[in-house]
Every structure is written in structure tokens, then in C-alpha cells.
Design an enzyme around this catalytic site. Structure first.
Site: not given
Length: 133
Positions: A9, A49, A57, A85, A91, A102, A112, A115, A126
Site C-alpha cells: 500500500k 473494497y 471509515f 497472510r 489487520t 504489520r 497497514n 494486502h 485479484e
């Protein structure tokens, strides 16, 4: 061999953590098939999303994801979906274990760093969405 999708990100890029995160992925033994940077559009963020649309948010999330480039990564390796993961961590960075991306570097629920796909089906969606296959 399993394949998955990961996205670094804007905060990962802005904070200069790309090399560190890529090293962790490669040190885990996963093969990077393809990577590319891009700026996300509002439409692409809404598609990705969609499960967060309408939540309080969401505007903050959309603004964050459009703030700078992201890095798309197509990966392969044994059990790489679950492995990525775990490598990413929870998260919520306050719940992420030390040693995870993270857990070591993130400090905000929105910003964070990474993804990762949560299933083989999501990974394929994706990878197509972000034009990696």
C-alpha cells in the site's frame, strides 16, 4: 504450486519499506512471478473494497489508497496464500505478532502496509483485477 496476490500500500512505498517487505517474502521462499506499480482509481478501489462501501471509515480508506502508488505482486509457492497472510500479520497492527510485517512496521488500521488474498478464489479474482494474469 499455489499462486496468490499481494499489494504493498502507499504507506509501504512512502516509508521506504518495499525492499524490506520484498526480502521477507523472498526469504520465506516464495517466488515473485510479476510486480508492477500503479496508481489506483476510485472505481478500482470501490471494486476491491466493495465489502467496506458505506462504512464510516471508507472515505479515509479510499483517500489513503489514492494518495500514492501501490505495488502489485503475483507470487507462487507452497501454501503461499496462508503463508502470506501469516507473514502480513493481523489487520489490526496492535494484534499483529512481532515478526510479521504489520507487527513490526504498521501502526494504524487503515495504513497497514500490505494486502494479501484470503483464498484461492480471491487470489485469482485479484490477480485478474489488477492485470497480473
Amino acid at each position: 504450486m499455489e499462486e496468490t496476490f499481494a499489494m504493498l500500500k502507499p504507506d509501504a512505498i512512502e516509508r521506504g519499506l518495499v525492499g524490506n517487505i520484498i526480502s521477507r517474502i523472498e526469504n520465506k521462499g516464495y517466488k515473485i512471478i510479476q510486480m508492477r506499480t500503479s496508481h489506483l482509481t476510485a472505481d478500482l478501489i470501490k471494486e476491491h473494497y466493495q465489502h467496506h462501501l458505506g462504512k464510516a471509515f471508507y472515505p479515509k480508506l479510499e483517500a489513503f489508497m489514492m494518495r500514492d502508488q501501490v505495488l502489485f505482486i503475483h507470487l507462487s509457492g507452497p501454501n503461499c496464500i496462508e503463508g502470506m497472510r501469516l507473514l502480513a500479520g493481523a489487520t489490526n497492527p496492535n494484534e499483529a505478532l512481532p515478526g510479521s510485517i504489520r507487527g513490526d512496521f504498521a501502526f494504524d488500521m487503515t495504513e497497514n502496509l500490505i494486502h494479501t488474498s484470503d483464498s484461492p478464489e480471491t487470489a485469482q479474482i485479484e490477480l485478474r483485477r489488477f492485470a497480473l494474469i
